[in-house]
Motif scaffolding. Structure first.
Motif, PDB file in Angstrom:
ATOM      1  N   ARG A   1       0.829  -1.205   0.000  1.00  0.00           N
ATOM      2  CA  ARG A   1       0.000   0.000   0.000  1.00  0.00           C
ATOM      3  C   ARG A   1       0.862   1.253   0.000  1.00  0.00           C
ATOM      4  NH1 ARG A   1      -4.784   1.234   4.344  1.00  0.00           N
ATOM      5  NH2 ARG A   1      -3.024   1.896   5.645  1.00  0.00           N
ATOM      6  N   ALA A   2       2.010   1.182   0.653  1.00  0.00           N
ATOM      7  CA  ALA A   2       2.927   2.329   0.623  1.00  0.00           C
ATOM      8  C   ALA A   2       3.353   2.641  -0.808  1.00  0.00           C
ATOM      9  CB  ALA A   2       4.144   2.044   1.498  1.00  0.00           C
ATOM     10  N   VAL A   3       3.696   1.607  -1.563  1.00  0.00           N
ATOM     11  CA  VAL A   3       4.104   1.801  -2.960  1.00  0.00           C
ATOM     12  C   VAL A   3       2.966   2.407  -3.756  1.00  0.00           C
ATOM     13  CG1 VAL A   3       4.775   0.610  -5.079  1.00  0.00           C
ATOM     14  CG2 VAL A   3       5.819  -0.049  -2.904  1.00  0.00           C
ATOM     15  N   LEU A   4       1.758   1.888  -3.561  1.00  0.00           N
ATOM     16  CA  LEU A   4       0.614   2.376  -4.320  1.00  0.00           C
ATOM     17  C   LEU A   4       0.281   3.814  -3.938  1.00  0.00           C
ATOM     18  CD1 LEU A   4      -1.512   1.681  -6.395  1.00  0.00           C
ATOM     19  CD2 LEU A   4      -2.918   0.703  -4.575  1.00  0.00           C
TER      20      LEU A   4
ATOM     21  N   VAL B   1      14.553  -4.902   5.856  1.00  0.00           N
ATOM     22  CA  VAL B   1      15.175  -3.591   6.142  1.00  0.00           C
ATOM     23  C   VAL B   1      15.644  -2.915   4.873  1.00  0.00           C
ATOM     24  CG1 VAL B   1      17.060  -2.418   7.336  1.00  0.00           C
ATOM     25  CG2 VAL B   1      15.806  -4.281   8.481  1.00  0.00           C
ATOM     26  N   ALA B   2      16.286  -3.652   3.983  1.00  0.00           N
ATOM     27  CA  ALA B   2      16.818  -3.058   2.755  1.00  0.00           C
ATOM     28  C   ALA B   2      15.692  -2.518   1.884  1.00  0.00           C
ATOM     29  CB  ALA B   2      17.643  -4.091   1.988  1.00  0.00           C
ATOM     30  N   GLU B   3      14.605  -3.280   1.792  1.00  0.00           N
ATOM     31  CA  GLU B   3      13.478  -2.827   0.973  1.00  0.00           C
ATOM     32  C   GLU B   3      12.850  -1.573   1.580  1.00  0.00           C
ATOM     33  OE1 GLU B   3      10.766  -6.043   0.552  1.00  0.00           O
ATOM     34  OE2 GLU B   3      11.979  -7.089  -0.964  1.00  0.00           O
ATOM     35  N   ILE B   4      12.767  -1.543   2.902  1.00  0.00           N
ATOM     36  CA  ILE B   4      12.189  -0.374   3.575  1.00  0.00           C
ATOM     37  C   ILE B   4      13.059   0.863   3.334  1.00  0.00           C
ATOM     38  CG2 ILE B   4      11.772   0.630   5.860  1.00  0.00           C
ATOM     39  CD1 ILE B   4       9.540  -1.151   4.922  1.00  0.00           C
ATOM     40  N   ASP B   5      14.372   0.711   3.467  1.00  0.00           N
ATOM     41  CA  ASP B   5      15.267   1.855   3.252  1.00  0.00           C
ATOM     42  C   ASP B   5      15.147   2.364   1.827  1.00  0.00           C
ATOM     43  OD1 ASP B   5      16.128   1.697   5.844  1.00  0.00           O
ATOM     44  OD2 ASP B   5      17.979   0.607   5.380  1.00  0.00           O
ATOM     45  N   GLU B   6      15.064   1.440   0.853  1.00  0.00           N
ATOM     46  CA  GLU B   6      14.967   1.855  -0.552  1.00  0.00           C
ATOM     47  C   GLU B   6      13.660   2.602  -0.793  1.00  0.00           C
ATOM     48  OE1 GLU B   6      13.706   1.739  -4.639  1.00  0.00           O
ATOM     49  OE2 GLU B   6      12.789   0.539  -3.037  1.00  0.00           O
ATOM     50  N   LEU B   7      12.567   2.146  -0.164  1.00  0.00           N
ATOM     51  CA  LEU B   7      11.278   2.804  -0.363  1.00  0.00           C
ATOM     52  C   LEU B   7      11.267   4.170   0.319  1.00  0.00           C
ATOM     53  CD1 LEU B   7       8.478   2.711  -1.545  1.00  0.00           C
ATOM     54  CD2 LEU B   7       7.704   1.426   0.467  1.00  0.00           C
TER      55      LEU B   7
END
Length: 784
Positions: free
Chosen positions: A738-741, A765-771
């Motif tokens: 939902r964050a991406v959308l 963690v890595a995906e969160i930092d990238e987002l």
């Protein structure tokens, strides 16, 4: 006495060869049986027998075993029994290891037949006396037995030096149990590589058999064939008019033609004037009383299987009292012998329906104890609705027990609403019966365990009434404590369902101790093992796993050869993470039982938990080999295939899962995922919406539907689905999605909230930092 004329029709050998060439065990859609159909007396059996014996036929040189498939004349494995007997006799001498491998099925299906190849003693159900039989096999147990027999015959046929042919006459009258075996043959097919099954059917074949068979329909005899057949029997060739009359009166059937020629030999022959039946009656009148009696006696001793029209007509027209006396003589000779269960034709031949019921009572109990419920009901359901039979005196006879056991099986089949009215009727008519404790126990179980939804209030009322009856009216009964503990066990189950495990445990443990103190470990051993098992389940229900484990061990010590106990212990061990031990007990359960699809299914799920996809796939495939309609196994295979990126293969499994269980929301959801991966978005959306109609709280279906809608260019609808998913679950993937959308929809603040929620619940963690970096860039603020 009349000599039997051959009905062989050699002109049909070529057609039989042609049809045999169509059989293909390797083709899952191809025919596996050779079906030969004609009206009765059409010459099927003689023709097929001679064709098989010919040196140039398609099946020449094979070992031929013949059986009669009439369910009332030859019992619960009618038609199949001779092949099993032949295979057992040969294997016990030449390859006893084949018998040993299948013993858990063979010794249960044939409880009166022992074998020197058996290595494991029977479980307590198999050795308990009839009055202690408080454990009834689940209705799917029969399928396990038949799969076990299938695997024994498959191994035997593969090891034999030459292939076999099984010819089953009267296959239009097969018992349901054998029909189910044929369904297993058609599904599994490997047996057909070394065994050809030839089914001889009078009249129109069953549609399922036709769909799975290469069929040869024997046409009526032509007039030239009638002439040749009459001459082959040593008679003078009939003149043209007489030939026409014989052909018409015989209806093109060799059996009828043979009977007419016997009539002609006795100078009873006016084909253009007398009916076929009149010819037979006049012939029989000339035969004489003693020859007619001998013919009748031979027909009955042969279990009424002779299809010769003269023998059949003689039986039909003979004095009913004489026939009944001869049938009763056969019954007296069979009484108490295992063979009685194979020949219910004599019981059903009694003129009075109540006499039939009483005579069949022992057969009924035997079939029910083996667990062959389809054939059992096929034989006995005719008696179920008769109000006179249901209340036959005096309430404590074996015929009363037949009805009670039928009621037990009905509620275990999920038909409690059919069972309960009879139990009420029985109690109203026989309140003082010796079976009263059994009836009241059954009422408490029917209402509290098997009825959907359960009625615990009514169940409790019957359980308490049962204890009152036992204490007040059975205190002098030699089995008083046994009956009382049995009744307390029913109340314990209800207390556990009512949320009172403490009282349930008290009732069970006190009952266990009294049983042991009074009877020791040997007497009523089956009931003691069940009582201990129920106690273990209550400990498991209360999450006292160490105590449950201890009591399960005691259960298995009491009945070490009952594999279902090992399966249930393995399930508990799997739940609490003791996976290595769970595997050991699943292995034990599988080794002790007929082909045990539930244990394979449970073990497959354990392999999935352990990350052993190869072992899980083997077990799922084994489940589907044993039970092709098991949707959970189709779903399990599909999940493994989705993980490997095999979307098309997964879809095939999911189509099977939804076919066999259209209410399975998880299967519909995964099917939508597979369709989405294959680019079939419209179908994917339909499947996912079906999943949500089945289960609106299935969060992954909301998430998957969101993905499909987003891919289809419908972001707002996708966002609504993700909102619903997040209302139902804290899964970090849903928050991340939902964050991406939200970010792509121009809502960086909302995206920031969802990133924080995803991080809080364990997102990568890595995906969160990238987002977070993407959000910062979009909003023009520094990344945190």
């Amino acid at each position: 006495m009349t000599a039997r004329h051959s009905r062989v029709r050699p002109e049909l050998f070529r057609e039989l060869d042609r049809a045999t060439g169509l059989l293909d065990a390797a083709d899952p859609e191809g025919p596996v049986f050779l079906l030969v159909a004609s009206p009765g007396g059409g010459g099927k059996a003689d023709t097929v027998r001679e064709w098989l014996a010919s040196t140039d036929g398609a099946l020449s040189g094979r070992t031929v075993v013949a059986g009669n498939g009439h369910k009332y004349s030859h019992g619960y494995l009618a038609g199949l029994q001779p092949l099993v007997d032949h295979a057992l006799a040969v294997a016990e001498t030449d390859a006893p290891e084949l018998v040993t491998a299948a013993e858990q099925s063979l010794k249960r299906l044939f409880p009166h037949r022992d074998s020197p190849a058996y290595e494991v003693p029977k479980d307590l159900t198999g050795v308990a006396g009839r009055d202690e039989r408080t454990r009834f096999y689940f209705h799917e147990y029969q399928s396990k037995l038949l799969n076990g027999v299938y695997e024994f015959l498959d191994a035997f046929a593969s090891a034999a030096e030459q292939s076999h042919v099984l010819v089953i006459d009267n296959a239009e009258s097969l018992p349901p149990t054998v029909t189910q075996f044929l369904e297993i043959v058609a599904h599994r097919r490997s047996l057909c590589r070394n065994l050809t099954i030839v089914l001889l059917v009078d009249g129109d074949p069953d549609v399922w058999l036709t769909a799975n068979s290469a069929t040869v329909a024997l046409p009526p005899l032509s007039k030239p064939e009638v002439r040749r057949m009459v001459e082959s029997w040593g008679y003078e060739a009939p003149a043209a008019k007489r030939l026409e009359e014989l052909w018409r009166l015989a209806q093109g059937q060799p059996g009828r033609l043979s009977a007419l020629m016997h009539c002609a030999q006795a100078d009873v022959s006016l084909p253009g004037y007398l009916s076929f039946e009149t010819h037979l009656d006049l012939y029989l009148s000339l035969l004489g009383e003693r020859p007619r009696y001998d013919l009748l006696e031979r027909h009955i001793l042969d279990h009424c299987t002779d299809d010769d029209p003269i023998a059949v007509r003689n039986y039909e027209t003979f004095d009913a009292g004489v026939k009944e006396r001869l049938h009763r003589e056969v019954l007296a000779a069979l009484a108490g012998r295992p063979e009685e269960v194979l020949h219910p034709v004599h019981h059903l031949a009694l003129r009075d329906t109540s006499d039939q019921m009483v005579a069949l009572a022992s057969v009924s109990i035997s079939l029910q104890e083996i667990g062959l419920y389809d054939t059992w009901f096929d034989l006995f359901s005719r008696f179920w609705a008769d109000p006179q039979l249901r209340t036959m005196p005096g309430g404590g006879q074996i015929h009363n027990l037949v009805y009670l056991r039928m009621a037990f099986v009905l509620y275990s089949l999920g038909l409690a609403h059919v069972s309960i009215p009879y139990l009420d009727t029985f109690y109203q008519h026989f309140p003082q019966s010796l079976y009263t404790p059994t009836v009241l126990y059954s009422q408490s179980m029917a209402h509290g365990r098997y009825q959907s939804p359960p009625d615990l209030t009514t169940a409790e009322r019957f359980a308490v009434l049962n204890l009152e009856k036992i204490s007040g009216e059975f205190s002098d009964h030699p089995k008083y404590e046994y009956l009382k503990v049995f009744a307390e066990n029913a109340l314990a189950y209800i207390r556990a369902r009512q949320g009172n495990p403490e009282e349930a445990l008290r009732l069970c443990t006190e009952g266990m101790e009294r049983m042991h103190d009074i009877y020791g470990d040997e007497k009523y051993a089956l009931h003691q093992s069940i009582l201990v098992y129920n106690t273990a389940q209550i400990y498991e229900m209360t999450k006292d796993f160490p105590k449950a484990y201890e009591v399960y061990q005691r259960t298995m010590a009491l009945d070490p050869n009952y594999g279902e106990y090992a399966n249930d212990l393995a399930n508990m061990l799997q739940r609490i993470g003791r996976h290595d031990e769970a595997l050991e007990y699943y292995d034990r359960a599988i080794s002790l039982c007929p082909p045990y699809y539930e244990a394979h299914l449970n073990r497959a799920r354990l392999h999935v938990q352990r990350g052993d996809a190869e072992a899980a796939e083997y077990d799922f495939a084994r489940v589907l080999e044993l039970k092709p309609g098991e949707s959970r196994a189709h779903l399990g295979l599909a999940v493994l295939r989705l993980k490997r990126g095999e979307a098309a293969e997964a879809l095939a499994s999911l189509d099977a899962a939804t076919y066999h269980d259209p209410r399975n929301a998880q299967a519909w959801s995964n099917r939508g995922l597979a369709l989405s991966q294959l680019g079939r978005t419209e179908e994917a959306e339909e499947s996912l919406r079906t999943a949500l109609a089945r289960d609106p709280k299935l969060t992954e279906a909301w998430n998957n539907l969101a993905d499909v809608l987003y891919t289809g260019g419908r972001p707002q609808e996708s966002l609504t689905c993700l909102d619903r998913a997040m209302e139902l679950s804290d899964d970090p993937d849903y928050a991340y999605n939902r964050a991406v959308l939200r970010l792509e929809s121009g809502d960086p603040a909302g995206a920031t909230e969802d990133v924080a929620r995803a991080a809080e619940h364990g997102a990568d963690v890595a995906e969160i930092d990238e987002l977070r970096a993407r959000i910062a860039k979009a909003s023009g603020t520094p990344a945190n």
